[in-house]
Design an enzyme around this catalytic site. Structure first.
Site, PDB file in Angstrom:
ATOM      1  N   ASP A 131       0.871  -1.181   0.000  1.00 23.60           N
ATOM      2  CA  ASP A 131       0.000   0.000   0.000  1.00 23.60           C
ATOM      3  C   ASP A 131       0.905   1.228   0.000  1.00 23.60           C
ATOM      4  O   ASP A 131       1.446   1.596   1.055  1.00 23.60           O
ATOM      5  CB  ASP A 131      -0.884   0.036   1.245  1.00 23.60           C
ATOM      6  CG  ASP A 131      -1.988  -1.006   1.213  1.00 23.60           C
ATOM      7  OD1 ASP A 131      -2.794  -0.980   0.273  1.00 23.60           O
ATOM      8  OD2 ASP A 131      -2.048  -1.832   2.144  1.00 23.60           O
ATOM      9  N   HIS A 238     -12.907  -0.649   8.290  1.00 18.04           N
ATOM     10  CA  HIS A 238     -12.047  -1.471   9.145  1.00 18.04           C
ATOM     11  C   HIS A 238     -12.822  -2.009  10.356  1.00 18.04           C
ATOM     12  O   HIS A 238     -12.402  -2.984  10.973  1.00 18.04           O
ATOM     13  CB  HIS A 238     -10.841  -0.659   9.640  1.00 18.04           C
ATOM     14  CG  HIS A 238      -9.862  -0.322   8.567  1.00 18.04           C
ATOM     15  ND1 HIS A 238      -9.975   0.793   7.775  1.00 18.04           N
ATOM     16  CD2 HIS A 238      -8.748  -0.969   8.150  1.00 18.04           C
ATOM     17  CE1 HIS A 238      -8.966   0.834   6.922  1.00 18.04           C
ATOM     18  NE2 HIS A 238      -8.214  -0.229   7.120  1.00 18.04           N
ATOM     19  N   ASP A 308     -10.422  -6.169  -0.712  1.00 19.60           N
ATOM     20  CA  ASP A 308      -9.785  -5.505   0.416  1.00 19.60           C
ATOM     21  C   ASP A 308      -9.540  -6.576   1.477  1.00 19.60           C
ATOM     22  O   ASP A 308     -10.043  -7.707   1.377  1.00 19.60           O
ATOM     23  CB  ASP A 308     -10.684  -4.386   0.935  1.00 19.60           C
ATOM     24  CG  ASP A 308      -9.907  -3.307   1.686  1.00 19.60           C
ATOM     25  OD1 ASP A 308      -8.724  -3.520   2.005  1.00 19.60           O
ATOM     26  OD2 ASP A 308     -10.495  -2.244   1.950  1.00 19.60           O
TER      27      ASP A 308
END
Length: 385
Positions: A131, A238, A308
């Site tokens: 990332d 998250h 993800d």
């Protein structure tokens, strides 16, 4: 090579017969015929085989693999530390994909290159991702290039220049994939994703997304995230599954625009988010067959769809998504090509996912075809790097 017989035909002309010899004279021999060979037939040319497309080559290679080898191709996980030998062992016996987190990055670029070289040597199919958006989200601390903070108000050309330089840093470090291009369109500056986005106007974001892809093109593989759009579904995925009331028609006129631009610019991967749009699908997009269909058929994406971090779903509080192994199988069945597992995982988690994928494919022919398709896409991506 096919054998060919070549025939020759001869035509006799002017064959004269000697007259009777006088008594006592020796008979003269007959005049031999004058022969003219006809021209031999032109040989039939051997057809030149039509070269296989990269997709066909990948499919053939996958067909020669075991189901376990196919499953290893579609899993990307993480292991702790900067011990190159330990990370190499991780990909040699487990998944072929490795995402580098901050704790995996040594102090210097040269040390990181030594680590990635060791990992690549451990598996022919190893893919290393990171990332590296710039700004707050960066794993390589020596990347001080412009991030979305500056680029959202700068010309798109500056985004292209920043990501071209960033791609150079990643390639020098031995990284294959950057999960680095945020295509979300937040509605306000108060949005969770605003600081990482390129603004609140979909066309302005699209211009910078396309520029970022152009900057990385041919150096590292580009990833657009978080499809179908974190801006539409506010909240931190998250710890929850953000939800949007948008209809598909509304989504097409706003949040889809940057993703289309990035796909048209040649992005090799699209990352699906844990975002729910109840009017379109009941499941979060990362597990939704309908969203993968929209990505493929409506937006024309033919690259690698990566989820993800599926570990994030376990923090949502929804019991249906508490098991990361089950989430991974569901994601591949839905249409994902690469499943990402970080949060809440151990080095053993990826192996458990591989085993579950193998078991499902061994008893479900439809799933086995889906797994082979996913593995082919990942292998085709690998062949282009």
């Amino acid at each position: 090579m096919r054998s060919r017989a070549i025939a020759a035909a001869f035509l006799a002309v002017g064959i004269g017969l000697a007259g009777c010899a006088a008594s006592g004279d020796s008979a003269e021999p007959s005049t031999p015929p004058t022969l003219t060979a006809t021209q031999a037939p032109t040989p039939t040319p051997t057809p030149t085989p039509t070269p296989l497309t990269p997709g066909e080559q990948a499919a053939q290679q996958v067909a020669r693999m075991t189901i376990a080898e196919q499953a290893a191709l579609v899993v990307m996980g993480t292991a702790p530390g900067t011990d190159a030998a330990a990370l190499a062992d991780y990909v040699s016996v487990g998944p072929d994909g490795l995402i580098l987190m901050g704790g995996n990055v040594p102090a210097t670029p040269d040390e990181l290159r030594g680590l990635t070289d060791t990992v690549h040597a451990a598996s022919d199919q190893a893919l290393i991702a990171i990332d590296q958006e710039g700004g707050d989200v960066r794993r390589m601390p020596w990347d001080e290039l412009a991030s979305s903070y500056e680029l959202k108000t700068a010309a798109p050309a500056e985004t292209q220049a920043a990501f071209a330089a960033r791609a150079g840093l990643l390639a020098a470090a031995g990284v294959d994939i950057n999960f680095g291009i945020v295509a979300d369109v937040p509605r306000t500056q108060d949005s969770f994703i605003f600081g990482r986005s390129y603004g609140t106007d979909p066309q302005a974001v699209a211009d910078r997304v396309a520029a970022a892809v152009a900057g990385e093109r041919g150096v590292v593989a580009s990833t657009l995230k978080h499809f179908p759009g974190h801006g539409a579904a506010e909240g931190d995925s998250h710890s929850a599954i953000p939800t949007s009331a948008q209809t598909l028609a509304e989504w097409r006129t706003f949040d889809a625009i940057p993703f289309e631009a990035g796909i048209d610019a040649g992005a090799e991967l699209v990352m699906t988010g844990h975002l729910r749009f109840p009017s379109i699908a009941a499941e979060p997009a990362s597990l939704s067959p309908e969203w993968y269909r929209i990505l493929r058929e409506d937006l024309g994406f033919d690259g690698v769809a990566v989820t993800d971090d599926l570990g994030m779903l376990g923090s949502s509080g929804e019991v249906a998504y508490a098991d990361p192994v089950a989430n991974s199988v569901a994601a591949i069945a839905a249409g994902a090509d690469l499943v990402l597992m970080i949060a809440g995982s151990t080095p053993e988690t990826a192996g458990q996912i591989i085993t579950a994928l193998e078991q499902r494919a061994s008893t479900d022919a439809t799933f086995a075809e889906r797994l082979a398709e996913a593995a082919s896409r990942v292998l085709m991506l690998k062949s282009t790097l």
